[in-house]
Design a protein around this motif. Structure first.
Motif, mmCIF file in Angstrom:
data_model
loop_
_atom_site.group_PDB
_atom_site.id
_atom_site.type_symbol
_atom_site.label_atom_id
_atom_site.label_comp_id
_atom_site.label_asym_id
_atom_site.label_seq_id
_atom_site.Cartn_x
_atom_site.Cartn_y
_atom_site.Cartn_z
ATOM 1 N N LEU A 206 -0.668 -7.463 -3.223
ATOM 2 C CA LEU A 206 -0.938 -6.963 -4.463
ATOM 3 C C LEU A 206 -0.834 -5.513 -4.541
ATOM 4 O O LEU A 206 -1.224 -4.804 -3.530
ATOM 5 C CB LEU A 206 -2.554 -7.294 -5.020
ATOM 6 N N TRP A 207 0.023 -4.894 -5.724
ATOM 7 C CA TRP A 207 0.214 -3.437 -5.712
ATOM 8 C C TRP A 207 -0.283 -2.870 -6.873
ATOM 9 O O TRP A 207 0.387 -3.308 -7.815
ATOM 10 C CB TRP A 207 1.741 -3.246 -5.482
ATOM 11 N N ALA A 265 11.793 -3.527 -10.881
ATOM 12 C CA ALA A 265 12.885 -4.666 -10.163
ATOM 13 C C ALA A 265 12.782 -4.434 -8.493
ATOM 14 O O ALA A 265 12.975 -5.792 -8.233
ATOM 15 C CB ALA A 265 14.217 -4.030 -10.715
ATOM 16 N N MET A 266 12.453 -3.643 -7.911
ATOM 17 C CA MET A 266 12.292 -3.708 -6.509
ATOM 18 C C MET A 266 11.233 -4.541 -6.065
ATOM 19 O O MET A 266 11.387 -5.347 -5.254
ATOM 20 C CB MET A 266 12.129 -2.189 -6.022
ATOM 21 N N PHE A 267 10.209 -4.255 -6.650
ATOM 22 C CA PHE A 267 8.822 -5.350 -6.379
ATOM 23 C C PHE A 267 9.186 -6.660 -6.756
ATOM 24 O O PHE A 267 8.694 -7.518 -6.160
ATOM 25 C CB PHE A 267 7.668 -4.727 -7.255
ATOM 26 N N ARG A 268 9.799 -7.066 -8.051
ATOM 27 C CA ARG A 268 10.209 -8.272 -8.423
ATOM 28 C C ARG A 268 10.917 -8.796 -7.365
ATOM 29 O O ARG A 268 10.831 -10.251 -6.966
ATOM 30 C CB ARG A 268 10.610 -8.156 -9.708
ATOM 31 N N THR A 269 12.028 -8.364 -6.701
ATOM 32 C CA THR A 269 12.972 -8.763 -6.004
ATOM 33 C C THR A 269 12.300 -8.963 -4.649
ATOM 34 O O THR A 269 12.487 -10.105 -3.853
ATOM 35 C CB THR A 269 14.055 -7.918 -5.725
ATOM 36 N N ALA A 270 11.282 -8.293 -4.452
ATOM 37 C CA ALA A 270 10.443 -8.628 -2.889
ATOM 38 C C ALA A 270 9.391 -9.824 -3.248
ATOM 39 O O ALA A 270 8.964 -10.010 -2.231
ATOM 40 C CB ALA A 270 9.803 -7.146 -2.555
ATOM 41 N N ILE A 272 6.637 -9.148 -4.914
ATOM 42 C CA ILE A 272 5.093 -8.626 -5.128
ATOM 43 C C ILE A 272 4.681 -8.507 -6.448
ATOM 44 O O ILE A 272 5.584 -7.851 -7.163
ATOM 45 C CB ILE A 272 5.456 -7.271 -4.084
ATOM 46 N N THR A 273 3.543 -8.759 -6.429
ATOM 47 C CA THR A 273 2.989 -8.639 -7.986
ATOM 48 C C THR A 273 2.559 -7.170 -8.087
ATOM 49 O O THR A 273 1.725 -6.649 -7.287
ATOM 50 C CB THR A 273 1.709 -9.615 -8.437
ATOM 51 N N GLU A 274 3.158 -6.248 -9.107
ATOM 52 C CA GLU A 274 2.607 -4.929 -9.181
ATOM 53 C C GLU A 274 2.366 -4.775 -10.509
ATOM 54 O O GLU A 274 2.561 -5.282 -11.502
ATOM 55 C CB GLU A 274 4.061 -4.055 -9.019
ATOM 56 N N GLY A 275 1.055 -3.905 -10.710
ATOM 57 C CA GLY A 275 0.708 -3.185 -12.105
ATOM 58 C C GLY A 275 0.554 -1.846 -11.906
ATOM 59 O O GLY A 275 0.687 -1.132 -10.832
ATOM 60 N N ASP A 276 0.181 -1.196 -13.055
ATOM 61 C CA ASP A 276 -0.011 0.147 -12.994
ATOM 62 C C ASP A 276 -1.139 0.657 -13.938
ATOM 63 O O ASP A 276 -1.321 0.111 -14.751
ATOM 64 C CB ASP A 276 1.353 1.054 -13.455
ATOM 65 N N VAL A 277 -1.749 1.731 -13.710
ATOM 66 C CA VAL A 277 -2.928 2.259 -14.590
ATOM 67 C C VAL A 277 -2.617 3.818 -14.546
ATOM 68 O O VAL A 277 -2.064 4.324 -13.643
ATOM 69 C CB VAL A 277 -4.330 1.986 -13.791
#
Length: 298
Positions: A206-207, A265-270, A272-277
């Motif tokens: 999770l990122w 796109a980089m996280f999606r290809t890998a 990996i679920t990414e979010g931001d705050v």
């Protein structure tokens, strides 16, 4: 002075009422569901059961839906991974220091792990080196981990390089872990993309990205009086909105959007679920959304 973990608990109490905290607990618990439990037996499906727990092959043979049941939850190891380079001493979009937001996010995830009986470890560092603290249980241990992050981020510290910490995890952490990464905005490039793919192949990841301060915010009251901004990388003066033409501001906004799209796109290809705050007020809702998206993706 109140401890860092106590501040985390206070923030959770302020921004999440009892029902929301229960939902956050439930989303955390669902991350390992079906991966961390030992299969026990099958039973008939009843309304309200999770559809993902249906054993479709057994159901086809039986002629009606059957649910897989599990027993003996094993304690999980949660590894907090974060950047303690000087980028984390910069301002986030909210105007807060990124380090403070990172400590809150790491604390919330660590406290959720503690409440579920999991053990928590830490990997952090900068371009000069990586430090690893072993996984243990208990609030005192979690307080030490948060204190370690809080005390190692300095404006005069080494530059940030989260790739070094990812490489450390890939090379040294054996066995599948839940990896929770909190880091500065990451630029997409082939080397980083390869590291992310290798990390995801070994672990559940999770990122959470901490958004940079906006150098060209929308015009509004007081915008012309914005304080001077300096880069934490080299102390150079950064042009604020008053020094930017409309064309420069538009180009800046376009470049920011393109960088964000490339990162996602980089996280999606890998995988990996990414979010931001943008700030501490977003952490609770941001983590809930991150866990929910990860559950749905899994």
């Amino acid at each position: 002075m109140a401890g860092l973990l106590q501040r985390v608990k206070s923030k959770m109490a302020i921004f999440a009422h009892r029902k929301a905290r229960g939902m956050l607990d439930g989303e955390y618990g669902s991350v390992f569901r079906g991966r961390s439990l030992d299969f026990d037996d099958l039973r008939a499906y009843v309304p309200g059961d999770e559809v993902r727990d249906i054993d479709w092959k057994a159901s086809a043979r039986h002629g009606s839906p059957l649910i897989r049941r599990y027993v003996a939850v094993r304690r999980q190891t949660v590894l907090l991974v974060t950047d303690t380079g000087r980028n984390m001493a910069a301002e986030a979009r909210s105007g807060e220091v990124k380090k403070d937001i990172a400590v809150l996010a790491l604390g919330v995830m660590g406290y959720l792990a503690h409440r579920h009986g999991d053990v928590v470890g830490l990997v952090c560092g900068d371009s000069s080196g990586t430090r690893s603290l072993p996984a243990k249980g208990g609030e005192a241990h979690l307080e030490r981990l948060l204190g370690h992050v809080d005390s190692h981020v300095r404006l005069d510290g080494a530059p940030s390089r989260i790739q070094a910490q990812l490489d450390h995890v890939i090379r040294n952490v054996k066995g599948r872990r839940l990896i929770f990464v909190v880091a500065d905005e990451l630029a997409a490039d082939p080397v980083t993309a390869q590291l992310l793919r290798r990390l995801r192949a070994q672990h559940e990841v999770l990122w959470l990205t901490l958004r940079d301060a906006d150098l060209a915010p929308a015009a509004g009251p007081g915008a012309s009086n914005a304080a001077e901004a300096y880069s934490v990388a080299d102390d150079s003066l950064l042009p604020g909105p008053p020094a930017m033409s409309a064309a420069v501001q538009a180009a800046y906004a376009e470049a920011t959007a393109e960088r964000d799209a490339d990162r996602k796109a980089m996280f999606r290809t890998a995988g990996i679920t990414e979010g931001d705050v943008a700030g501490s007020d977003d952490v609770i809702t941001g983590l809930f959304a991150l866990l929910e998206r990860h559950r749905r993706a899994g």
